[in-house]
Design a protein around this motif. Structure first.
Motif, PDB file in Angstrom:
ATOM      1  N   ALA A 270       0.868  -1.175   0.000  1.00 33.44           N
ATOM      2  CA  ALA A 270       0.000   0.000   0.000  1.00 33.44           C
ATOM      3  C   ALA A 270       0.907   1.228   0.000  1.00 33.44           C
ATOM      4  O   ALA A 270       2.139   1.111  -0.018  1.00 33.44           O
ATOM      5  CB  ALA A 270      -0.924  -0.021   1.203  1.00 33.44           C
ATOM      6  N   SER A 271       0.283   2.413   0.011  1.00 35.05           N
ATOM      7  CA  SER A 271       1.087   3.640   0.045  1.00 35.05           C
ATOM      8  C   SER A 271       0.425   4.673   0.937  1.00 35.05           C
ATOM      9  O   SER A 271      -0.787   4.641   1.177  1.00 35.05           O
ATOM     10  CB  SER A 271       1.285   4.215  -1.357  1.00 35.05           C
ATOM     11  N   VAL A 272       1.252   5.591   1.432  1.00 36.89           N
ATOM     12  CA  VAL A 272       0.806   6.704   2.256  1.00 36.89           C
ATOM     13  C   VAL A 272       1.246   7.993   1.587  1.00 36.89           C
ATOM     14  O   VAL A 272       2.391   8.116   1.149  1.00 36.89           O
ATOM     15  CB  VAL A 272       1.429   6.623   3.664  1.00 36.89           C
ATOM     16  N   THR A 273       0.327   8.953   1.485  1.00 37.93           N
ATOM     17  CA  THR A 273       0.660  10.262   0.943  1.00 37.93           C
ATOM     18  C   THR A 273       0.380  11.318   2.002  1.00 37.93           C
ATOM     19  O   THR A 273      -0.745  11.427   2.494  1.00 37.93           O
ATOM     20  CB  THR A 273      -0.143  10.573  -0.326  1.00 37.93           C
ATOM     21  N   VAL A 274       1.424  12.089   2.360  1.00 37.78           N
ATOM     22  CA  VAL A 274       1.316  13.162   3.340  1.00 37.78           C
ATOM     23  C   VAL A 274       2.019  14.383   2.778  1.00 37.78           C
ATOM     24  O   VAL A 274       3.169  14.295   2.317  1.00 37.78           O
ATOM     25  CB  VAL A 274       1.966  12.766   4.686  1.00 37.78           C
ATOM     26  N   ASN A 275       1.324  15.515   2.768  1.00 33.72           N
ATOM     27  CA  ASN A 275       1.911  16.765   2.274  1.00 33.72           C
ATOM     28  C   ASN A 275       2.512  16.611   0.873  1.00 33.72           C
ATOM     29  O   ASN A 275       3.571  17.160   0.569  1.00 33.72           O
ATOM     30  CB  ASN A 275       2.995  17.267   3.242  1.00 33.72           C
ATOM     31  N   GLY A 276       1.851  15.807   0.043  1.00 28.65           N
ATOM     32  CA  GLY A 276       2.315  15.636  -1.327  1.00 28.65           C
ATOM     33  C   GLY A 276       3.403  14.609  -1.503  1.00 28.65           C
ATOM     34  O   GLY A 276       3.821  14.334  -2.637  1.00 28.65           O
ATOM     35  N   HIS A 277       3.878  14.023  -0.436  1.00 32.21           N
ATOM     36  CA  HIS A 277       4.941  13.018  -0.497  1.00 32.21           C
ATOM     37  C   HIS A 277       4.321  11.636  -0.327  1.00 32.21           C
ATOM     38  O   HIS A 277       3.586  11.389   0.626  1.00 32.21           O
ATOM     39  CB  HIS A 277       5.985  13.258   0.588  1.00 32.21           C
ATOM     40  N   THR A 278       4.629  10.716  -1.223  1.00 33.02           N
ATOM     41  CA  THR A 278       4.079   9.361  -1.195  1.00 33.02           C
ATOM     42  C   THR A 278       5.165   8.360  -0.841  1.00 33.02           C
ATOM     43  O   THR A 278       6.278   8.419  -1.386  1.00 33.02           O
ATOM     44  CB  THR A 278       3.457   8.989  -2.551  1.00 33.02           C
ATOM     45  N   ARG A 279       4.846   7.451   0.054  1.00 37.49           N
ATOM     46  CA  ARG A 279       5.779   6.420   0.483  1.00 37.49           C
ATOM     47  C   ARG A 279       5.093   5.058   0.410  1.00 37.49           C
ATOM     48  O   ARG A 279       3.887   4.941   0.609  1.00 37.49           O
ATOM     49  CB  ARG A 279       6.257   6.666   1.933  1.00 37.49           C
ATOM     50  N   THR A 280       5.882   4.031   0.151  1.00 38.68           N
ATOM     51  CA  THR A 280       5.367   2.660   0.151  1.00 38.68           C
ATOM     52  C   THR A 280       5.315   2.132   1.573  1.00 38.68           C
ATOM     53  O   THR A 280       6.216   2.373   2.378  1.00 38.68           O
ATOM     54  CB  THR A 280       6.263   1.758  -0.701  1.00 38.68           C
ATOM     55  N   ILE A 281       4.234   1.406   1.884  1.00 40.09           N
ATOM     56  CA  ILE A 281       4.131   0.715   3.155  1.00 40.09           C
ATOM     57  C   ILE A 281       3.831  -0.746   2.891  1.00 40.09           C
ATOM     58  O   ILE A 281       3.376  -1.113   1.796  1.00 40.09           O
ATOM     59  CB  ILE A 281       3.031   1.316   4.069  1.00 40.09           C
ATOM     60  N   TYR A 282       4.107  -1.588   3.860  1.00 42.21           N
ATOM     61  CA  TYR A 282       3.888  -3.029   3.715  1.00 42.21           C
ATOM     62  C   TYR A 282       2.981  -3.490   4.849  1.00 42.21           C
ATOM     63  O   TYR A 282       3.295  -3.341   6.024  1.00 42.21           O
ATOM     64  CB  TYR A 282       5.233  -3.771   3.727  1.00 42.21           C
ATOM     65  N   LEU A 283       1.837  -4.045   4.467  1.00 40.39           N
ATOM     66  CA  LEU A 283       0.846  -4.504   5.420  1.00 40.39           C
ATOM     67  C   LEU A 283       1.257  -5.853   5.979  1.00 40.39           C
ATOM     68  O   LEU A 283       1.670  -6.738   5.227  1.00 40.39           O
ATOM     69  CB  LEU A 283      -0.520  -4.622   4.737  1.00 40.39           C
ATOM     70  N   LYS A 284       1.136  -6.033   7.276  1.00 37.23           N
ATOM     71  CA  LYS A 284       1.548  -7.285   7.904  1.00 37.23           C
ATOM     72  C   LYS A 284       0.392  -7.909   8.661  1.00 37.23           C
ATOM     73  O   LYS A 284      -0.594  -7.268   8.939  1.00 37.23           O
ATOM     74  CB  LYS A 284       2.713  -7.038   8.870  1.00 37.23           C
TER      75      LYS A 284
END
Length: 284
Positions: A270-284
């Motif tokens: 999945a991904s997280v977007t905060v203040n225009g910045h997107t990062r990949t996250i991994y669901l566990k």
């Protein structure tokens, strides 16, 4: 840079996983801790709501007037889903279904440990449009976090339903704090209606909630793009698609996207977007 979302996830309702852990090198201004905590908290509640409603449907009697009525789902499948540790009873005189996971942790098929009881009281046949099911939990824990509150399901027909949650809460283990919320969700079944199996069920979920997270920050979570929940093997743990916007009382916002690759794959990306910045996250 990667972030890890440790779960009790899904909406199921899957929605957000339980525990977005930030690595020590990732404490940046574009990552809003309050929103991350809100995402974790609402995700844990949503995912367990999704799992609970499908388990209640699977274990519901075909005939609400008969205590010995067969379940909606095949009994062997239901047993497989909860790893054989669930005791089911149904009392037609009060139209009450009890799902008892026992007093000690039981590892279920979705990889989560459960103990305690779920009770569901039926106003009529589960799949009848307009029927209402009131769900409560007694000493009910998931991964040692206690889930409280009443859920009310109103059947819309064709396997779809509204889920109203009022004054629910999760008390986190090891003095981890308490989150509370109220929500209104609509679960539209897009596949699997009319079969005894829940493994072919697919839901599209919409709605919103308001709550207070473990950091005592109030927030609102709105589904911007429907959450897609599948119960087929390999898919049941996480949502396969959907976007949730989370805003808090400090006017900060975050988007969580369960399908950043636009493939609706049964994975943990999945991904997280905060203040225009997107990062990949991994669901566990």
């Amino acid at each position: 840079m990667r972030y890890h979302l440790t779960s009790l996830r899904s909406l199921a309702y899957a929605a957000l996983a339980s525990g977005l852990l930030l690595t020590a090198s990732c404490h940046r201004a574009d990552v809003v801790a309050d929103d991350v905590t809100s995402a974790e908290d609402q995700g844990q509640g949503d995912e367990e709501n999704a799992t609970t409603t499908d388990l209640v449907e699977a274990a519901a009697p075909q005939d609400a007037t008969d205590s010995a009525s067969p379940t909606v789902s095949d009994p062997a499948e239901l047993k497989t889903l909860v790893s054989g540790c669930l005791t089911r009873t149904y009392d037609a005189s009060t139209r009450t279904l009890t799902l008892d996971f026992g007093p000690t942790n039981c590892l279920c098929a979705d990889g989560r440990y459960r103990r305690g009881k779920i009770t569901a009281v039926f106003s009529g046949p589960y799949r009848q449009a307009g029927a209402v099911v009131t769900i409560n939990r007694t000493n009910y824990f998931v991964n040692d976090n206690q889930h409280l509150g009443t859920r009310v399901i109103t059947n819309l027909g064709n396997g779809s339903f509204n889920l109203s949650v009022q004054n629910a809460s999760i008390i986190f283990a090891n003095n981890g704090g308490t989150t509370s919320w109220s929500s209104e969700r609509t679960y539209t079944r897009t596949a699997g209606f009319g079969t005894r199996s829940i493994l072919d069920d697919v839901y599209s979920i919409t709605g919103a909630l308001t709550g207070t997270n473990r950091r005592n920050v109030t927030y609102a979570a709105t589904i911007q793009s429907p959450l897609i929940k599948k119960f087929s093997p390999g898919c049941a743990r996480h949502f396969v698609a959907g976007i949730v916007e989370i805003t808090n009382d400090k006017e900060k916002a975050m988007l969580l996207n369960y399908d950043p690759t636009n493939t609706a794959a049964c994975d943990n990306i999945a991904s997280v977007t905060v203040n225009g910045h997107t990062r990949t996250i991994y669901l566990k």
